[in-house]
Design an enzyme around this catalytic site. Structure first.
Site: not given
Ligand code: NDP
Ligand code: 2IT
Length: 451
Positions: A126, A166
């Protein structure tokens, strides 16, 4: 003293407990795998746990860039190359002001076990930066990404370490990072995943995590002989990549997702969230929920400041199923009690470790269907591995093919987790099932590869 307590004491004495979230992630795994450690002494003999909680290396670097006012800005960049027993280090990059070494260690540690659960040849890593993309111009994002890659490129490669997105890192950022890598190395290779489709990205990578969470939930309901998702009221947190595609797939299946959230508050639309409008506001315009309620007058926008710190409006809303898809520890014990009191019987985690330890304990104790993040959200990284396969073979797969492979992968992970829970005497406990199955595959590889 039980073997888990002994192991945790040993780990604490090596400084593992200094990072709160990292220790939270490790502690859960150690308690889950206690049965495995007791049943087979090879894991203790080969000190697998000790080796697993120590990242192979942590790279920390300075990122210096110029903002639009021509002022010099300095951020810190990281890459935690945690474990490559099963394949190249693989995991996302997070750009968020809260990013620090402890957060990236917790995410990297979870990633090892998640990637192991997919059954695919990928290790765990990561990275990210404390850079805040919010409010930055497109030029500033580009300049930051270039500066970040100027240092990171030394440590990555398609068979070494393959970053992805992420929080705060989507197709736009991956595009700029890829462009800079290509420029520095003169090499056109699949060194990052989540690339835009036009230059090597996989179809369905943007949808993969959210769709995967819902496919996992479908399979869990089937295995546990419960009703389908159709007709269920669902609450979802987050309004980014994972949340939006979770909502979209829930709607495809006839469920109704009535909420989403961001760092400012909760949007509640009892008629069901308008996904196309949400995509336009959040993914295209990077806007706020004010734009949503301006169009949909019946929807409510509940601001964060209207709630006490340990409770979140989204989890007080009555639902059948809850999908936390924003960030770590966003669902507290207070929230878990509210969900249970309101009759919620399914919680599936899209974000990484969104439920606090106390919340997880409550879900497990009350025997609701609880799908832990490292199993339920593995669809994103699985399709990232499909992107690596397509890049390595110079192919492009159809949307239907990727979707089908994603569905099968999520079903297999769910079965693996459920069968493992049965095998180790904790039927229905997907937390223990995921931790044992994920740990076992990587631990066996580590033992076979020697020290
Ligand atoms: P994005 O940046 O696309 O979206 C994140 C969302 O979560 C936004 O709406 C943001 O709001 C909100 N958010 C982030 N931090 C905070 C906080 N501290 N308090 C309140 N709201 C918060 O990220 P993703 O959708 O990609 O990721 C979301 C989650 O999923 C994370 O935990 C990530 O690790 C996990 N994840 C992501 C993957 C991926 O492929 N992208 C894969 C597996 C897991 P705002 O814009 O207002 O900050
Ligand atoms: O938390 C996760 O699994 C991710 N942010 C995606 C990782 C990846 O390599 O696609």
């Amino acid at each position: 003293m039980g073997i888990a307590k002994e192991e945790l004491e040993k780990l604490e004495s090596t400084g593992c407990a200094q990072d709160d979230v990292f220790f939270q992630a490790v502690e859960e795994v150690v308690y889950s795998i206690e049965r495995l450690l007791e049943s087979d002494e090879k894991y203790t003999k080969h000190a697998v746990l000790h080796r697993l909680v120590n990242p192979d290396r942590i790279i920390k670097f300075s990122v210096t860039w110029l903002n639009d006012k021509q002022e010099i800005q300095v951020n810190t960049g990281f890459r935690v190359q945690f474990n490559n027993a099963l394949g190249p280090y693989k995991g996302g990059l997070r750009f968020h002001p809260t990013v620090n070494e402890g957060i990236l260690k917790f995410l990297g540690f979870e990633q090892i076990l998640k990637n192991s659960l997919t059954g695919l040849p990928i290790g765990g890593g990561k990275g990210g930066s404390d850079f805040n993309p919010k409010g930055k111009s497109d030029w500033e994002i580009m300049k930051f990404c270039s500066a970040f890659m100027t240092e990171l490129h030394k440590y990555i490669g398609p068979r070494i370490d393959v970053p992805a997105g992420d929080i705060g890192v989507g197709g736009r950022e991956i595009g700029y990072l890829f462009g800079e890598y290509k420029k520095i190395t003169s090499s056109y290779e699949g060194v990052l995943t989540g690339k835009p489709f036009m230059f090597g990205g996989s179809l369905m990578r943007p949808e993969a995590t959210g769709y995967g969470v819902v496919y996992f939930t479908q399979e869990m309901l089937k295995l546990e002989k419960q009703d389908k998702l159709e007709g269920k009221i669902c609450t979802v947190s987050g309004a980014g990549n994972v949340a939006i595609h979770t909502i979209e797939k829930l709607h495809h299946l006839g469920a109704k997702a009535v909420t989403c959230t961001d760092s400012r508050g909760t949007l509640y639309d009892a008629r069901g969230i308008d996904v196309e409008l949400l995509k336009k506001i959040k993914l295209e315009n990077r806007g706020t929920f004010d734009e949503y309620i301006a169009v949909n007058k019946e929807a409510q926008y509940i601001k964060v400041e209207d709630y006490p710190e340990d409770a979140h409006a989204v989890w007080q809303i009555k639902c059948d199923a809850a999908f936390p898809c924003a960030t770590q520890n966003e669902l507290t014990e207070t929230d878990a009690k509210a969900l249970l009191a309101n009759g919620c019987t399914i919680v599936a985690e899209g974000a990484n470790m969104p439920s606090t330890s106390a919340a997880v304990e409550l879900f497990v104790k009350n025997k609701i269907l609880f799908a832990p993040a490292k199993a339920a959200n593995a669809g994103g990284v699985a399709v990232s591995e499909f992107e690596m396969s397509q890049n390595a073979s110079m192919q492009k797969w159809s949307f239907e093919k990727v979707d089908e492979k994603l569905k099968t992968t999520m079903q297999q992970i769910c079965k693996r987790v459920s069968y493992t829970a049965n095998e180790y005497g904790v039927p229905g406990n997907y937390v223990d099932g995921a931790n044992i199955a994920g740990f076992k595959r990587v631990a066996d590889a580590m033992i076979a590869e020697g020290i």
